[in-house]
Structures are given as C-alpha cells and as structure tokens.
Design a protein around this motif. Structure first.
Motif, PDB file in Angstrom:
ATOM      1  N   ALA A 500       0.724  -1.300  -0.138  1.00 32.66           N
ATOM      2  CA  ALA A 500      -0.027  -0.019  -0.060  1.00 32.66           C
ATOM      3  C   ALA A 500       0.985   1.342  -0.034  1.00 32.66           C
ATOM      4  O   ALA A 500       2.076   1.216   0.176  1.00 32.66           O
ATOM      5  N   TYR A 501       0.116   2.356  -0.089  1.00 36.90           N
ATOM      6  CA  TYR A 501       0.826   3.706   0.077  1.00 36.90           C
ATOM      7  C   TYR A 501       1.053   3.912   1.462  1.00 36.90           C
ATOM      8  O   TYR A 501       0.364   3.782   2.408  1.00 36.90           O
ATOM      9  N   GLY A 502       2.314   4.316   1.853  1.00 40.40           N
ATOM     10  CA  GLY A 502       2.710   4.644   3.205  1.00 40.40           C
ATOM     11  C   GLY A 502       3.437   6.015   3.317  1.00 40.40           C
ATOM     12  O   GLY A 502       4.431   6.115   2.774  1.00 40.40           O
ATOM     13  N   VAL A 503       3.054   6.925   4.279  1.00 37.37           N
ATOM     14  CA  VAL A 503       4.148   8.163   4.264  1.00 37.37           C
ATOM     15  C   VAL A 503       3.950   8.251   6.023  1.00 37.37           C
ATOM     16  O   VAL A 503       3.094   8.156   6.629  1.00 37.37           O
ATOM     17  N   ARG A 504       5.240   8.769   6.347  1.00 40.81           N
ATOM     18  CA  ARG A 504       5.303   9.029   7.783  1.00 40.81           C
ATOM     19  C   ARG A 504       5.683  10.596   8.086  1.00 40.81           C
ATOM     20  O   ARG A 504       6.359  11.233   7.511  1.00 40.81           O
ATOM     21  N   VAL A 505       4.716  11.119   8.997  1.00 39.30           N
ATOM     22  CA  VAL A 505       4.739  12.585   9.119  1.00 39.30           C
ATOM     23  C   VAL A 505       5.383  13.068  10.499  1.00 39.30           C
ATOM     24  O   VAL A 505       4.769  12.593  11.587  1.00 39.30           O
ATOM     25  N   GLU A 506       6.412  13.564  10.704  1.00 37.08           N
ATOM     26  CA  GLU A 506       6.963  13.802  12.084  1.00 37.08           C
ATOM     27  C   GLU A 506       6.942  15.356  12.217  1.00 37.08           C
ATOM     28  O   GLU A 506       7.258  15.892  13.385  1.00 37.08           O
ATOM     29  N   LYS A 507       6.715  16.209  11.461  1.00 36.83           N
ATOM     30  CA  LYS A 507       6.705  17.856  11.511  1.00 36.83           C
ATOM     31  C   LYS A 507       5.271  18.335  10.973  1.00 36.83           C
ATOM     32  O   LYS A 507       4.933  17.833  10.032  1.00 36.83           O
ATOM     33  N   PRO A 508       4.998  19.416  11.670  1.00 36.10           N
ATOM     34  CA  PRO A 508       3.581  19.894  11.309  1.00 36.10           C
ATOM     35  C   PRO A 508       3.637  20.219   9.857  1.00 36.10           C
ATOM     36  O   PRO A 508       2.742  20.106   9.154  1.00 36.10           O
ATOM     37  N   LYS A 509       4.750  20.930   9.354  1.00 33.41           N
ATOM     38  CA  LYS A 509       4.658  21.575   7.943  1.00 33.41           C
ATOM     39  C   LYS A 509       4.486  20.377   6.979  1.00 33.41           C
ATOM     40  O   LYS A 509       4.202  20.660   5.686  1.00 33.41           O
ATOM     41  N   GLN A 510       4.764  18.965   7.305  1.00 35.67           N
ATOM     42  CA  GLN A 510       4.654  17.996   6.369  1.00 35.67           C
ATOM     43  C   GLN A 510       3.134  17.529   6.078  1.00 35.67           C
ATOM     44  O   GLN A 510       2.911  16.716   5.226  1.00 35.67           O
ATOM     45  N   LEU A 511       2.520  17.829   7.154  1.00 32.56           N
ATOM     46  CA  LEU A 511       1.097  17.126   7.433  1.00 32.56           C
ATOM     47  C   LEU A 511       0.123  17.620   6.254  1.00 32.56           C
ATOM     48  O   LEU A 511      -0.445  16.604   5.635  1.00 32.56           O
ATOM     49  N   ALA A 512      -0.145  18.650   5.604  1.00 31.78           N
ATOM     50  CA  ALA A 512      -1.099  18.791   4.849  1.00 31.78           C
ATOM     51  C   ALA A 512      -0.731  18.317   3.510  1.00 31.78           C
ATOM     52  O   ALA A 512      -1.525  17.600   2.609  1.00 31.78           O
ATOM     53  N   GLY A 513       0.665  18.340   3.072  1.00 29.69           N
ATOM     54  CA  GLY A 513       0.971  17.738   2.080  1.00 29.69           C
ATOM     55  C   GLY A 513       0.980  16.065   1.695  1.00 29.69           C
ATOM     56  O   GLY A 513       0.486  15.541   0.761  1.00 29.69           O
ATOM     57  N   ALA A 514       1.321  15.742   3.162  1.00 28.05           N
ATOM     58  CA  ALA A 514       1.001  14.272   3.146  1.00 28.05           C
ATOM     59  C   ALA A 514      -0.370  13.691   3.037  1.00 28.05           C
ATOM     60  O   ALA A 514      -0.537  12.918   2.456  1.00 28.05           O
ATOM     61  N   LEU A 515      -1.148  14.294   3.615  1.00 22.93           N
ATOM     62  CA  LEU A 515      -2.737  14.131   3.497  1.00 22.93           C
ATOM     63  C   LEU A 515      -3.487  14.181   2.161  1.00 22.93           C
ATOM     64  O   LEU A 515      -3.954  13.402   1.727  1.00 22.93           O
ATOM     65  N   LYS A 516      -2.742  15.433   1.526  1.00 24.85           N
ATOM     66  CA  LYS A 516      -3.231  15.314   0.155  1.00 24.85           C
ATOM     67  C   LYS A 516      -2.841  14.345  -0.856  1.00 24.85           C
ATOM     68  O   LYS A 516      -3.563  13.783  -1.480  1.00 24.85           O
ATOM     69  N   ASP A 517      -1.530  14.123  -0.622  1.00 26.63           N
ATOM     70  CA  ASP A 517      -1.054  12.906  -1.513  1.00 26.63           C
ATOM     71  C   ASP A 517      -1.508  11.503  -1.215  1.00 26.63           C
ATOM     72  O   ASP A 517      -1.773  11.137  -2.305  1.00 26.63           O
ATOM     73  N   ALA A 518      -2.049  11.271  -0.029  1.00 26.28           N
ATOM     74  CA  ALA A 518      -2.611   9.979   0.419  1.00 26.28           C
ATOM     75  C   ALA A 518      -4.035  10.162  -0.230  1.00 26.28           C
ATOM     76  O   ALA A 518      -4.503   8.951  -0.834  1.00 26.28           O
ATOM     77  N   PHE A 519      -4.643  11.138  -0.224  1.00 23.72           N
ATOM     78  CA  PHE A 519      -6.231  11.172  -0.729  1.00 23.72           C
ATOM     79  C   PHE A 519      -6.109  11.120  -2.146  1.00 23.72           C
ATOM     80  O   PHE A 519      -6.974  10.876  -2.747  1.00 23.72           O
ATOM     81  N   LYS A 520      -4.992  11.543  -2.961  1.00 22.14           N
ATOM     82  CA  LYS A 520      -4.967  11.602  -4.365  1.00 22.14           C
ATOM     83  C   LYS A 520      -4.814  10.244  -4.680  1.00 22.14           C
ATOM     84  O   LYS A 520      -5.112   9.582  -5.846  1.00 22.14           O
ATOM     85  N   HIS A 521      -4.101   9.386  -3.816  1.00 26.37           N
ATOM     86  CA  HIS A 521      -3.771   7.918  -4.288  1.00 26.37           C
ATOM     87  C   HIS A 521      -4.999   7.129  -4.540  1.00 26.37           C
ATOM     88  O   HIS A 521      -5.783   7.177  -3.712  1.00 26.37           O
ATOM     89  N   LYS A 522      -5.129   6.289  -5.588  1.00 22.69           N
ATOM     90  CA  LYS A 522      -6.110   5.695  -5.814  1.00 22.69           C
ATOM     91  C   LYS A 522      -6.645   4.465  -5.055  1.00 22.69           C
ATOM     92  O   LYS A 522      -7.686   3.882  -4.860  1.00 22.69           O
ATOM     93  N   GLY A 523      -5.374   3.877  -4.327  1.00 21.30           N
ATOM     94  CA  GLY A 523      -5.563   2.648  -3.571  1.00 21.30           C
ATOM     95  C   GLY A 523      -5.676   2.876  -2.181  1.00 21.30           C
ATOM     96  O   GLY A 523      -5.756   4.137  -1.680  1.00 21.30           O
ATOM     97  N   PRO A 524      -5.354   1.772  -1.223  1.00 19.99           N
ATOM     98  CA  PRO A 524      -5.325   2.247   0.200  1.00 19.99           C
ATOM     99  C   PRO A 524      -4.103   2.736   0.571  1.00 19.99           C
ATOM    100  O   PRO A 524      -2.814   2.539  -0.203  1.00 19.99           O
ATOM    101  N   ALA A 525      -4.099   3.470   1.626  1.00 17.19           N
ATOM    102  CA  ALA A 525      -3.028   4.582   1.983  1.00 17.19           C
ATOM    103  C   ALA A 525      -2.916   4.826   3.694  1.00 17.19           C
ATOM    104  O   ALA A 525      -3.934   4.606   4.063  1.00 17.19           O
ATOM    105  N   LEU A 526      -1.671   4.854   3.914  1.00 14.11           N
ATOM    106  CA  LEU A 526      -1.661   5.208   5.394  1.00 14.11           C
ATOM    107  C   LEU A 526      -0.707   6.386   5.646  1.00 14.11           C
ATOM    108  O   LEU A 526       0.495   6.300   5.245  1.00 14.11           O
ATOM    109  N   VAL A 527      -1.413   7.116   6.510  1.00 13.38           N
ATOM    110  CA  VAL A 527      -0.356   8.125   6.983  1.00 13.38           C
ATOM    111  C   VAL A 527      -0.087   8.460   8.397  1.00 13.38           C
ATOM    112  O   VAL A 527      -1.063   8.252   9.195  1.00 13.38           O
ATOM    113  N   ASP A 528       0.963   7.724   8.831  1.00  9.85           N
ATOM    114  CA  ASP A 528       1.721   7.635  10.021  1.00  9.85           C
ATOM    115  C   ASP A 528       2.250   8.989  10.678  1.00  9.85           C
ATOM    116  O   ASP A 528       3.190   9.547  10.457  1.00  9.85           O
ATOM    117  N   VAL A 529       1.084   9.442  11.531  1.00 14.43           N
ATOM    118  CA  VAL A 529       1.511  10.732  12.128  1.00 14.43           C
ATOM    119  C   VAL A 529       1.971  10.489  13.408  1.00 14.43           C
ATOM    120  O   VAL A 529       1.409  10.194  14.301  1.00 14.43           O
TER     121      VAL A 529
END
Length: 580
Positions: A500-529
């Motif tokens: 699946a798609y997976g991204v880890r977020v450790e800094k606030p400035k990364q959050l919005a971009g990570a969520l947008k990319d996950a939402f654009k992904h057509k399959g399952p995705a995990l955003v580990d914040v």
C-alpha cells in the motif's frame, strides 16, 4: 427448478433480504455456505483476516446503508471471534445477520473438537439466536432471524451445523414476504397533549439530541425556532444535528465542549430526543425531563422522567410543532449561545499556538487539518480512545459526512474494520479511518484486506506510542502510568511492505501535503503521524462522580481541547442574535 441444499436456500433468502456481501473467514463447517455464495452472482464473499473484523465491517455497512448486512464464522473459535464486533453492532442498533456455523449435528454435546454452543453464547448480543438442527426449519427460522434484525435494529445469529447445511432443503417450504424496512411510529394523542402542555408551560426549553434524530434535522430546527430552544447533542447525535444549526450549544458528556451542560441544567424543561445518553451524571435532577424514543425500553433508564414518549423523533415533532404556542422571548437561547461561543473562544488556541514548531505534532492540529482536507461526503471511522475526542471536537458534519465508531460498546480496534465495511458500500466515496496506534496494531492484519481488495481506505494514524485514554484513567485514579507504552514500528514502512501507499509525518509542515498525496492515491494508503502523547482532554464540567472509569486529568500537559471550525459556527450564530 433444480433442488437446493440448505446452504443454497440460506444464501438465496439473504439476497432477497438485500444482503450483497458476507464478511468472514472460510472453514470446513462453512464450506457449503461459502460454495453457495461462490455460485450466486447476487452476493459476494469478503475474505477478512480475523472474524472480529468481519462483524465490525458488517456493522459499518449496515450503518452506512441502513440495510441488513451479514457476516459469518466457522465452528467453535471461528464464530467466537465474531462476538466483539457483534456486541458493537447490536449496541449501535445496526441490523446484522451473523451465521455461526457449527460442528456436525450428531456430535453436539459430546465434547467434539472445537465444540461450543453458539446459539447460547450469542444471546446477550442479539435479539434472536437459534440453531437450525433440521432442514425443515428452513426457511422459516432464517426469515424470523432477518425480521428480528431489521425490525428491532440489531443482531440476529443463526447457528448452522455444516452437515445440515449440506442436506437437501424442503422442496415446498413456505417463503414469506420479507420485511426489510421499519415503519414510522407516532406517539398516542394523550402523550402528545401532555407534551404540548409541558412545552407551553415552560419558559426555558432545551433540546438534547442523539442518533434518533437521524433524518429529522429540519424538524428539530423548526421546533427549536418555534420555542426558542438551545440544541445540544450527544456524540452519536453530532453527525445528524450539529450542522446548519443556529441553536447549537455543543456536546455534553465526557468528550463534551461548549454550553450544552449549562443549557441542560438551567432550563425549565429538558427534552431528550432519540438519545440513550449513558452518562447520567451529566443530566440534571432538578428540572422537568421528557424523553422521546422509538425504543420503549430506553425510556427512563438513564434519568427520572416527567413524561415518557414512545415514538420516533421525526413523527413526534411533525405532530408536536404545529400544536405548541410559539415563544417570543429569546433571552435564554441567546444567553446559552453566548456562553457557548465564550467557552469555545477560551480553548480554541490550544492547538493553534506555534503548531508549525511543535514536535511531536498536536493531535488536535492533525484532526483540524484532516477536517479541512477531507471530502464533503467522507465517511470517518473513529477508534475508541483519544481519537473519539479529536473526532468529536474537530470533524465538522454537514449532512453528508458520516462519523462511525464504537460509541456505545467502546471497543478498541474498530476504526479499520469499520472502514472496510463502509468502503465496500461505495468504492468512489472517501473513507477515512482515524486510528490510534493501539487500536490499529490490535487488528493490523486486516490492513492486508485493504490491499487484497484494493480498497481505497485512507488510514490516518494518530501515533503517540501509548494507550492514551487508559493512561488518563490511571492518572485520574492517582496511579502511575503502567503498561500503556507501545514500542511501535514505522507504520508507513509496514504499509509499503504490504503493498500500500505509506508515508510518515513527524513535522507539522509536512502534514497537509502528506494528507493531500494520500487522498489522491487511488488505492489504500496510510499516513503515520507521530503525535504528542501529552495531549490530553478534559470536559467542560467535572465532578467526582463523572470521572469513574473514564479519562479526566489536570496533570501533565492538559490541552482543554480545541474546537476547530465549531468556533466559526458559534461566532456566526452570535451574529444572528438580535440586538436590543
């Protein structure tokens, strides 16, 4: 017509009742039923990794669609795994039919391998639990189970030995028309007359709304306007009543915010609409109380009532509103609206202050950004624990979004399996699992179900490496935290290893971009914040009897809970308050 075996007849009746999929794990005693599903184009077998997930998924599907959903477990340990999810479905009033397959019928009672007694085990979490021990019981027994699940809004369990499922079904068995929807229920005229009199005599009326207000938003608003009533809600009423509500004073209870508590305690008449609100410590004992509920067994079991009204909220208000005299005095309503806005003003900065620099990330900030970026018709499934707090305070309902959780049963690990059931109802609808690291890791194996079926569920993982709510409970009891820490992997790497798609977020400035990319992904995705484990929550009113068994604390770093876009709503409502 070709002769059917019992399993084939079982599956045909389910499809007639509107069931389109059955969640479960295959096993020998289930083989006849699963094979019947394989050969029936009207229904799909959904293979999960744990039967508990199957029951949760069916519960969510039933809540999203309003229709009967189904799950199954093989004999003994297989169907035992269903029980937690079935408790959740039953207490959420989700119509679910569970098939508990059984050992060979001639071995029952003899201590056979994997023997249990499912027809007895599931009685506490169902309206109906019976065993088919003879083919001649079909189809009547299954039809009766379906009517119980749909009519009483909860779980029915049918136990079926594998050998009986393989036997020939009766050729001329009577099949009746199935009831698949519930009627409207209006109160009796005498109760309506009493209620009209009580409303007319009261100077200050408050409405407190639960999930029973589903579909009655317009009627609640019309009544509130006529009697100038503040409108508060319980957690399960949030998605149905908070949006487009100029009378909103927030939520009461342990996750509460705003002025709902004051509005329910400072009124002359409190009307409980479609709520089985469990925390009676938050309800007043010195005002007149009326409860309206479609389930008569709910009436009066939480508080003393001056009038119990049996009826659904929609029909009750349609009958009531034209009969009551309009009230012109807005003093009480305006006072509560101002208190609500002031209460939210006092806490709104809890997650906005220096968020770009705060590491670990404020979980409130994560929920707020998620609320802004998610679709207007998204389905949010919410893990029990601190994720309940963030969803209650930050996810903004609008009449199209859904918020589903184990709000009555309070089980861990519900968000991911709920998301599976919600996503199967519509692959094109955005489904977001707000998971805690404790809950996610408990049933993490079913992340593989997302990958296997390419379900586009987006898992937003609030990863504070702890059982946060349990830790709060320990703090309340004056105990040091113990056994609450989790040593977690990089969940995003685990997601990628699963395919699946997976991204880890450790800094606030990364959050919005990570969520947008996950939402654009057509399959399952995990955003580990990675979130702050010190972000705790307290309700707006606290007393000693409110804290028992739940999380309240003023130690560590206590954030009184921001409120996201709710402050904007409160400010907007205040602008509409007439000025003298």
């Amino acid at each position: 017509m070709a002769k059917q075996n019992v399993a084939e007849q079982f599956v045909d009746i389910l499809t007639r009742a509107g069931v389109r999929r059955m969640y479960g794990v295959v096993g020998d005693s289930l083989n006849p039923v699963v094979d019947a599903i394989r050969r029936n184009a009207a229904i799909e077998w959904i293979q999960v990794r744990h039967e508990e997930t199957a029951a949760f998924a069916a519960a969510a599907e039933a809540q999203v669609t309003g229709n009967l959903a189904a799950c199954a477990g093989s004999c003994g340990p297989g169907n035992l795994h269903l029980i937690n999810g079935l408790y959740d479905a039953h207490r959420s009033m989700a119509p679910v039919l569970a098939l508990a397959s059984h050992i060979p019928s001639h071995e029952i009672g003899l201590g056979y391998f994997q023997e249990t007694h499912p027809d007895q085990l599931f009685r506490e979490c169902s309206h109906y639990s019976e065993m088919i021990s003879n083919p001649k019981q079909m189809p009547r027994l299954l039809q009766t189970a379906i009517q119980h699940a749909v009519g009483q809004q909860g779980v029915s369990v049918v136990t079926l030995p594998g050998d009986v499922a393989d036997e020939q079904a009766p050729e001329k068995a009577a099949e009746t028309s199935l009831v698949t929807s519930r009627p409207s229920i209006r109160p009796g005229d005498s109760d309506l007359e009493k209620l009209v009199r009580m409303v007319d005599e009261a100077e200050k009326v408050t409405l407190f709304c639960g999930s029973g207000t589903a579909g009655a938003h317009a009627e609640v608003m019309e009544f509130a306007e006529k009697v100038k009533s503040p409108v508060g809600h319980a957690l399960r009423g949030k998605e149905w009543i908070q949006y487009d509500n100029p009378y909103d004073v927030g939520m009461s209870g342990l996750l509460g915010y705003g002025a709902a508590y004051e509005a329910t305690h400072e009124c002359d008449l409190l009307i409980l609409l479609g709520t089985d609100f469990p925390y009676n410590a938050f309800l007043p004992d010195d005002v007149k109380i009326v409860q309206v509920d479609i389930r008569p067994e709910h009436l009066g079991r939480r508080s003393r009532l001056d009038l119990a009204v049996w009826g659904d909220v929609l029909e009750t208000l349609r009958c009531l509103t034209p009969r009551v005299r309009p009230k012109n005095d807005r003093k009480f309503l305006d006072k509560m609206l101002k208190k609500h806005a002031d209460a939210l003003e006092g806490v709104v900065k809890a997650y906005t202050r220096k968020v770009e620099k705060h590491v670990p990330i404020h979980p409130e900030y994560v929920a707020s950004v998620l609320d802004e970026l998610a679709d207007d018709d998204a389905v949010f499934t919410v893990d029990t624990g601190m994720c309940n707090v963030w969803a209650a305070r930050y996810i903004s309902p609008n009449g199209r979004r859904r918020i589903i959780g184990s709000f009555s049963h309070g089980s861990m690990a519900n968000a991911l399996p709920h998301a599976i059931g919600a996503q199967f109802t519509d692959r094109n609808r955005q489904v977001v699992s707000m998971s805690g690291d404790g809950g996610f890791s408990m049933l993490m194996g079913d992340f593989l179900t997302l990958v296997q079926y390419d379900l586009p569920v987006k898992v937003v993982l609030f990863n504070n490496s702890s059982l946060g709510m349990v830790e709060l409970e320990m703090l309340v009891a004056g105990l040091p935290s113990f056994g609450t820490g989790n040593k977690n992997p990089d969940f995003a790497a685990v997601a990628r290893a699963c395919g699946a798609y997976g991204v880890r977020v450790e800094k606030p400035k990364q959050l919005a971009g990570a969520l947008k990319d996950a939402f654009k992904h057509k399959g399952p995705a995990l955003v580990d914040v990675v979130t702050d484990p010190n972000a705790l929550s307290i309700p707006p009113k606290i007393s000693a009897d409110m804290v028992t068994g739940f999380a309240l604390s003023a130690s560590k770093i206590v954030l009184d809970g921001g409120v996201g876009r709710m402050l904007q709503m409160a400010r907007s409502n205040l602008r509409n308050v007439p000025r003298p």
